[in-house]
Design an enzyme around this catalytic site. Structure first.
Site, mmCIF file in Angstrom:
data_model
loop_
_atom_site.group_PDB
_atom_site.id
_atom_site.type_symbol
_atom_site.label_atom_id
_atom_site.label_comp_id
_atom_site.label_asym_id
_atom_site.label_seq_id
_atom_site.Cartn_x
_atom_site.Cartn_y
_atom_site.Cartn_z
ATOM 1 N N TYR A 158 69.289 10.164 5.137
ATOM 2 C CA TYR A 158 70.180 9.053 4.773
ATOM 3 C C TYR A 158 69.432 8.003 3.977
ATOM 4 C CZ TYR A 158 68.944 5.702 8.604
ATOM 5 O OH TYR A 158 68.332 4.807 9.440
ATOM 6 N N CYS A 215 67.261 -1.681 7.576
ATOM 7 C CA CYS A 215 68.678 -2.057 7.523
ATOM 8 C C CYS A 215 68.965 -3.250 6.604
ATOM 9 C CB CYS A 215 69.194 -2.432 8.907
ATOM 10 S SG CYS A 215 68.362 -1.645 10.288
ATOM 11 N N LYS A 258 68.068 -2.891 2.796
ATOM 12 C CA LYS A 258 68.873 -1.750 2.343
ATOM 13 C C LYS A 258 70.334 -2.149 2.161
ATOM 14 C CE LYS A 258 71.207 0.513 5.218
ATOM 15 N NZ LYS A 258 70.829 1.647 6.004
ATOM 16 N N GLU A 290 94.229 2.135 8.678
ATOM 17 C CA GLU A 290 95.539 2.520 9.243
ATOM 18 C C GLU A 290 95.739 4.029 9.174
ATOM 19 O OE1 GLU A 290 99.130 1.292 7.125
ATOM 20 O OE2 GLU A 290 97.988 1.049 5.287
ATOM 21 N N HIS A 339 98.581 -2.844 7.798
ATOM 22 C CA HIS A 339 98.940 -2.420 6.445
ATOM 23 C C HIS A 339 98.725 -3.554 5.457
ATOM 24 C CE1 HIS A 339 100.925 0.133 3.582
ATOM 25 N NE2 HIS A 339 101.742 -0.858 3.237
ATOM 26 N N GLU A 345 70.941 6.761 0.480
ATOM 27 C CA GLU A 345 71.303 5.335 0.351
ATOM 28 C C GLU A 345 70.539 4.682 -0.805
ATOM 29 O OE1 GLU A 345 72.444 4.181 4.977
ATOM 30 O OE2 GLU A 345 70.424 3.793 4.278
ATOM 31 N N CYS A 404 63.634 -2.749 10.654
ATOM 32 C CA CYS A 404 65.005 -3.120 10.299
ATOM 33 C C CYS A 404 65.028 -4.338 9.377
ATOM 34 C CB CYS A 404 65.786 -3.393 11.584
ATOM 35 S SG CYS A 404 67.380 -4.134 11.303
HETATM 36 P P1 FAD Z 1 60.343 -0.988 14.549
HETATM 37 O O1 FAD Z 1 61.437 -1.898 14.181
HETATM 38 O O2 FAD Z 1 59.872 -0.033 13.535
HETATM 39 O O3 FAD Z 1 59.131 -1.906 15.018
HETATM 40 C C1 FAD Z 1 57.879 -1.405 15.380
HETATM 41 C C2 FAD Z 1 56.810 -2.458 15.089
HETATM 42 O O4 FAD Z 1 55.611 -2.132 15.794
HETATM 43 C C3 FAD Z 1 56.432 -2.512 13.621
HETATM 44 O O5 FAD Z 1 56.350 -3.842 13.184
HETATM 45 C C4 FAD Z 1 55.050 -1.854 13.595
HETATM 46 O O6 FAD Z 1 54.264 -2.268 12.513
HETATM 47 C C5 FAD Z 1 54.498 -2.310 14.928
HETATM 48 N N1 FAD Z 1 53.382 -1.513 15.452
HETATM 49 C C6 FAD Z 1 53.234 -0.164 15.445
HETATM 50 N N2 FAD Z 1 52.127 0.174 16.093
HETATM 51 C C7 FAD Z 1 51.560 -0.979 16.538
HETATM 52 C C8 FAD Z 1 50.388 -1.271 17.296
HETATM 53 N N3 FAD Z 1 49.600 -0.313 17.778
HETATM 54 N N4 FAD Z 1 50.076 -2.574 17.543
HETATM 55 C C9 FAD Z 1 50.879 -3.562 17.095
HETATM 56 N N5 FAD Z 1 52.011 -3.335 16.389
HETATM 57 C C10 FAD Z 1 52.348 -2.063 16.124
HETATM 58 N N6 FAD Z 1 69.107 1.315 11.681
HETATM 59 C C11 FAD Z 1 70.360 0.856 11.811
HETATM 60 O O7 FAD Z 1 70.823 0.648 12.932
HETATM 61 N N7 FAD Z 1 71.149 0.594 10.720
HETATM 62 C C12 FAD Z 1 70.689 0.786 9.467
HETATM 63 O O8 FAD Z 1 71.420 0.540 8.494
HETATM 64 C C13 FAD Z 1 69.372 1.247 9.291
HETATM 65 N N8 FAD Z 1 68.859 1.400 8.060
HETATM 66 C C14 FAD Z 1 67.577 1.807 7.900
HETATM 67 C C15 FAD Z 1 67.078 1.930 6.623
HETATM 68 C C16 FAD Z 1 65.786 2.347 6.425
HETATM 69 C C17 FAD Z 1 65.251 2.454 5.020
HETATM 70 C C18 FAD Z 1 64.959 2.649 7.546
HETATM 71 C C19 FAD Z 1 63.543 3.099 7.348
HETATM 72 C C20 FAD Z 1 65.443 2.525 8.824
HETATM 73 C C21 FAD Z 1 66.750 2.104 9.017
HETATM 74 N N9 FAD Z 1 67.297 1.947 10.299
HETATM 75 C C22 FAD Z 1 68.592 1.520 10.445
HETATM 76 C C23 FAD Z 1 66.530 2.282 11.492
HETATM 77 C C24 FAD Z 1 65.970 1.025 12.195
HETATM 78 O O9 FAD Z 1 65.228 0.265 11.278
HETATM 79 C C25 FAD Z 1 65.096 1.461 13.363
HETATM 80 O O10 FAD Z 1 65.845 2.298 14.223
HETATM 81 C C26 FAD Z 1 64.591 0.265 14.172
HETATM 82 O O11 FAD Z 1 63.872 -0.633 13.373
HETATM 83 C C27 FAD Z 1 63.699 0.761 15.300
HETATM 84 O O12 FAD Z 1 63.191 -0.308 16.022
HETATM 85 P P2 FAD Z 1 61.865 -0.152 16.895
HETATM 86 O O13 FAD Z 1 61.774 -1.378 17.719
HETATM 87 O O14 FAD Z 1 61.842 1.164 17.566
HETATM 88 O O15 FAD Z 1 60.665 -0.116 15.827
HETATM 89 P P1 NA7 Z 2 65.126 13.226 8.409
HETATM 90 O O1 NA7 Z 2 66.469 13.026 8.934
HETATM 91 O O2 NA7 Z 2 64.114 13.977 9.216
HETATM 92 O O3 NA7 Z 2 65.263 13.849 6.941
HETATM 93 C C1 NA7 Z 2 64.178 14.251 6.202
HETATM 94 C C2 NA7 Z 2 64.687 14.821 4.877
HETATM 95 O O4 NA7 Z 2 63.606 15.153 4.035
HETATM 96 C C3 NA7 Z 2 65.482 16.072 5.035
HETATM 97 O O5 NA7 Z 2 66.431 16.126 4.008
HETATM 98 C C4 NA7 Z 2 64.417 17.150 4.871
HETATM 99 O O6 NA7 Z 2 64.941 18.376 4.431
HETATM 100 C C5 NA7 Z 2 63.589 16.555 3.789
HETATM 101 N N1 NA7 Z 2 62.196 17.008 3.811
HETATM 102 C C6 NA7 Z 2 61.376 17.056 4.865
HETATM 103 N N2 NA7 Z 2 60.154 17.480 4.483
HETATM 104 C C7 NA7 Z 2 60.221 17.704 3.163
HETATM 105 C C8 NA7 Z 2 59.295 18.141 2.181
HETATM 106 N N3 NA7 Z 2 58.041 18.422 2.525
HETATM 107 N N4 NA7 Z 2 59.703 18.244 0.901
HETATM 108 C C9 NA7 Z 2 60.974 17.959 0.564
HETATM 109 N N5 NA7 Z 2 61.898 17.537 1.440
HETATM 110 C C10 NA7 Z 2 61.532 17.416 2.721
HETATM 111 O O7 NA7 Z 2 64.428 11.896 8.089
HETATM 112 P P2 NA7 Z 2 65.033 10.469 7.885
HETATM 113 O O8 NA7 Z 2 64.004 9.730 7.140
HETATM 114 O O9 NA7 Z 2 66.430 10.459 7.389
HETATM 115 O O10 NA7 Z 2 65.222 10.037 9.341
HETATM 116 C C11 NA7 Z 2 64.248 9.536 10.185
HETATM 117 C C12 NA7 Z 2 64.697 8.201 10.610
HETATM 118 O O11 NA7 Z 2 64.371 7.303 9.540
HETATM 119 C C13 NA7 Z 2 66.165 7.959 10.785
HETATM 120 O O12 NA7 Z 2 66.728 8.323 11.984
HETATM 121 C C14 NA7 Z 2 66.196 6.455 10.593
HETATM 122 O O13 NA7 Z 2 65.809 5.740 11.723
HETATM 123 C C15 NA7 Z 2 65.271 6.242 9.496
HETATM 124 P P3 NA7 Z 2 65.473 19.517 5.471
HETATM 125 O O14 NA7 Z 2 66.872 19.135 5.815
HETATM 126 O O15 NA7 Z 2 64.540 19.479 6.651
HETATM 127 O O16 NA7 Z 2 65.367 20.774 4.698
#
Ligand code: FAD
Ligand code: NA7
Length: 594
Positions: free
Chosen positions: A299, A163, A166, A574, A569, A303, A158
């Site tokens: 997403y 988050c 982004k 609203e 408003h 985004e 995040c």
């Molecule tokens: P993480 O935050 O991923 O933390 C896991 C940590 O564990 C990482 O630092 C990783 O390197 C570490 N780790 C893994 N394996 C090991 C190991 N064996 N030993 C030591 N360390 C390890 N959520 C929202 O609510 N709002 C948003 O707008 C939003 N935007 C997002 C945008 C993007 C591009 C992405 C990718 C995600 C977004 N998310 C958003 C999702 C959000 O970031 C995740 O749901 C959240 O970070 C999950 O938290 P977590 O604690 O499960 O894992």
């Molecule tokens: P999602 O929600 O699993 O979406 C993956 C997207 O990528 C989806 O549109 C898929 O299409 C597409 N996709 C998957 N594999 C391929 C390949 N091989 N080629 C082209 N397109 C593909 O992943 P997100 O990253 O949005 O979500 C995972 C978490 O990441 C989310 O909850 C946040 O925490 C951040 P499809 O619809 O399957 O045809």
């Protein structure tokens, strides 16, 4: 120690009893089940403290306080090593399963009461909460570099690559739009305004750096040991961890919380890892990405595509099938339409088949070949290719097989409603959990409440229903509850009334932005007095709008409640207090311009 209300209150007195005694039994002298439990602890040769409530003047009040704390009024009410165990049956069952001994061992022979693997949203929340409850806690957090070598600090996805950057880049995009609008409101903005990627990226990375530092300070202040090392199980109470210099340490704990999060997936095509990047690289990319292809319609893809386009870049999104799988599809298509209207290109249905390098550079140049559904070939040249095709849980290389923690075929960990894995002392939270919303506030709530249940007197569980969320596409999309197609599948079309309307934000009128792109929809369940089970808003500030309605939906708001609420408003929100067109009526919801 007679419990005296007034000296800190009954709850605190109970808490003192629980934390000062390895085994605490709230009992009544006349209760045969209490006798059974006391005999059990005697036979185990375990010292335990009993408070006979029928001999206390305020015994009944204590029972009420116990009910509030534990959800249980009856006696015996048993606590072992600070944790609530339950009544007679729960205690006998725990004894049979060997759990009482395990709980009693807690903290005595291990380095830590709790080791958290993963210092992201969930892991940090769990560790700070547990430490605040007096437990000895360690966090292991380690970021494996991306294929092009990007890495980052403490705080997880995040803060570093999710988050936070982004939303800040989305803000950069909104400001760009604002500059265009500004001219219409009288600001004499130069016609050609340039965006500087490096200035934005550096400012955002500086902010992230301060957050990384803040997390380290918080852990230090809470006396949580932070190990910047990759952890792996050796047995169910031991991990080994290796830092970036290859140095190895071994640590033991009674409990483990798994919070390793996910990492982006790459497609199995030539050139993907050599030439492609993911969101893990984008936010700290040292150069402007230039003409960009985003693969995937998640997403994350929409985004990133949205803000890159608003910064003036040529953006194409390659979509395999639908947009935003899992979200309301009517809205997903509206998001796509709006982005297309703004100039983002969509290639669909199409998947990439190879990437070849044409030129080195920052950015370089790559040829992408793809295949449309009908077999036709796609080819074009891009400076940057970003894969956003889903994320895999980081569960395959931490020795889960050695301790028997089960994962599903995609690597996610099934947990019950209290985040228990199938192994007694190992819990899982956040993105690695099977079937839970992958969102920061969900991971935080799960971590905090889990630690409270383990080490405090908490009973509360994370409520994974009606979790609100927002997609920060150029037109933001906030939602709570059911997508329309999911509601139809679950309840049937005849049981639903869907209210909807387009709306034209006041700020957009003078700015001459599109009249009918913004949209609001409420999905209501007819047999339950039109209880609102799906809330959808597509428009500016959707995140800010949606949060408050999540409270209303938690409280079971009906359409009549929305109608009876007086609007603010002039605002977009609203709209939700005045919606009267149902989809069933077929009436037009388009706004007519003046
Ligand atoms: P993480 O935050 O991923 O933390 C896991 C940590 O564990 C990482 O630092 C990783 O390197 C570490 N780790 C893994 N394996 C090991 C190991 N064996 N030993 C030591 N360390 C390890 N959520 C929202 O609510 N709002 C948003 O707008 C939003 N935007 C997002 C945008 C993007 C591009 C992405 C990718 C995600 C977004 N998310 C958003 C999702 C959000 O970031 C995740 O749901 C959240 O970070 C999950 O938290 P977590 O604690 O499960 O894992
Ligand atoms: P999602 O929600 O699993 O979406 C993956 C997207 O990528 C989806 O549109 C898929 O299409 C597409 N996709 C998957 N594999 C391929 C390949 N091989 N080629 C082209 N397109 C593909 O992943 P997100 O990253 O949005 O979500 C995972 C978490 O990441 C989310 O909850 C946040 O925490 C951040 P499809 O619809 O399957 O045809």
């Amino acid at each position: 120690m007679p419990p005296t209300p007034g000296s800190g209150g009954l709850k605190e007195t109970i808490s003192d009893y629980v934390s000062n005694n390895k085994v605490m039994v709230f009992s009544k002298t006349t209760c045969p089940f209490c006798t059974k439990v006391k005999e059990l602890f005697k036979s185990l040769n375990v010292s335990f403290q009993v408070l006979e409530l029928d001999q206390q003047a305020n015994g009944s009040e204590i029972q009420n306080a116990l009910l509030e704390i534990t959800g249980q009024r009856t006696v015996p009410n048993v606590f072992v090593a600070g944790q609530h165990l339950g009544g007679c049956d729960d205690t006998l069952k725990a004894h049979k399963e060997g759990r009482i001994q395990q709980m009693l061992n807690m903290g005595t022979s291990y380095d830590y009461d709790l080791i958290v693997i993963g210092g992201g949203s969930g892991g940090l929340a769990a560790s700070k909460e547990a430490a605040g409850l007096g437990k000895k806690v360690a966090v292991f957090d380690f970021v494996k570099p991306t294929p092009i070598g990007t890495t980052w600090g403490l705080g997880g996805t995040c803060v570093n690559v999710g988050c936070i950057p982004k939303k800040l880049m989305h803000q950069a995009a909104l400001l760009g739009h604002g500059l265009t609008d500004a001219g219409k409101f009288g600001w004499e903005v130069p016609e050609k305004v340039q965006h500087n990627w490096t200035t934005m990226k550096d400012a955002i990375q500086d902010h992230i750096g301060s957050l990384n530092w803040g997390y380290r300070v918080q852990l230090r202040d809470k006396k949580v040991d932070y190990h910047n090392a990759y952890a792996e199980f050796l047995d169910e109470h031991t991990v080994k961890a290796v830092n970036k210099k290859g140095q190895e340490i071994k640590k033991t704990a009674n409990h483990f919380v798994l919070a390793m999060g996910e990492r982006p997936r790459y497609p199995d095509i030539p050139g993907a890892k050599e030439y492609g990047i993911t969101s893990d690289d984008l936010f700290s990319l040292p150069y402007c990405p230039g003409k960009t292809l985003l693969v995937g319609a998640s997403y994350v893809s929409l985004e990133c595509g949205g803000f890159l386009h608003a910064m003036g870049l040529n953006v194409t999104i390659m979509v395999r099938s639908i947009l935003l799988r899992g979200f309301d599809q009517q809205i997903a298509e509206k998001i796509g339409d709006f982005m297309e209207l703004e100039g983002v290109k969509f290639i669909r249905p199409c998947v990439p088949t190879k990437i070849e390098k044409l030129e080195d550079g920052q950015p370089g140049k790559y040829r992408v070949t793809g295949k449309y559904d009908d077999g036709m070939e796609f080819t074009d040249e891009f400076n940057t290719v970003i894969f956003a095709i889903g994320r895999d849980p980081c569960t395959s290389t931490i020795g889960l097989e050695k301790v028997g923690v089960k994962t599903n075929k995609n690597g996610f960990i099934p947990v019950d409603e209290e985040e228990n894995t199938n192994v007694t002392n190992i819990y899982a939270i956040g993105d690695i959990c099977e079937g839970k919303p992958e969102l920061t506030p969900v991971a935080i709530q799960a971590g905090r409440l889990l630690a409270n249940r383990l080490y405090g007197l908490g009973k509360e569980r994370t409520d994974y229903i009606n979790v609100p969320t927002t997609v920060f596409t150029p037109l933001e999309y906030g939602c709570i509850g059911y997508a329309e197609e999911d509601a139809i599948k679950k309840f049937g079309e005849d049981k639903l009334e869907v209210y909807h309307t387009n709306f034209w934000p006041l700020e957009w009128t003078v700015a001459k932005r599109p009249e009918n792109s913004c949209y609001a929809k409420l999905i209501c369940l007819i047999p339950e007095k039109e209880k609102v089970i799906g809330f959808h808003v597509l428009g500016p500030n959707a995140g800010e709008i949606t949060q408050g309605y999540a409270v209303a939906m938690r409280l079971g708001a009906t359409k009549a409640d929305f109608d009876a609420t007086i609007g603010i408003h002039p605002t977009c929100t609203e709209t939700f207090t005045t919606m009267n067109v149902t989809k069933r009526s077929g009436m037009d919801t388009q706004q007519a311009g003046c």
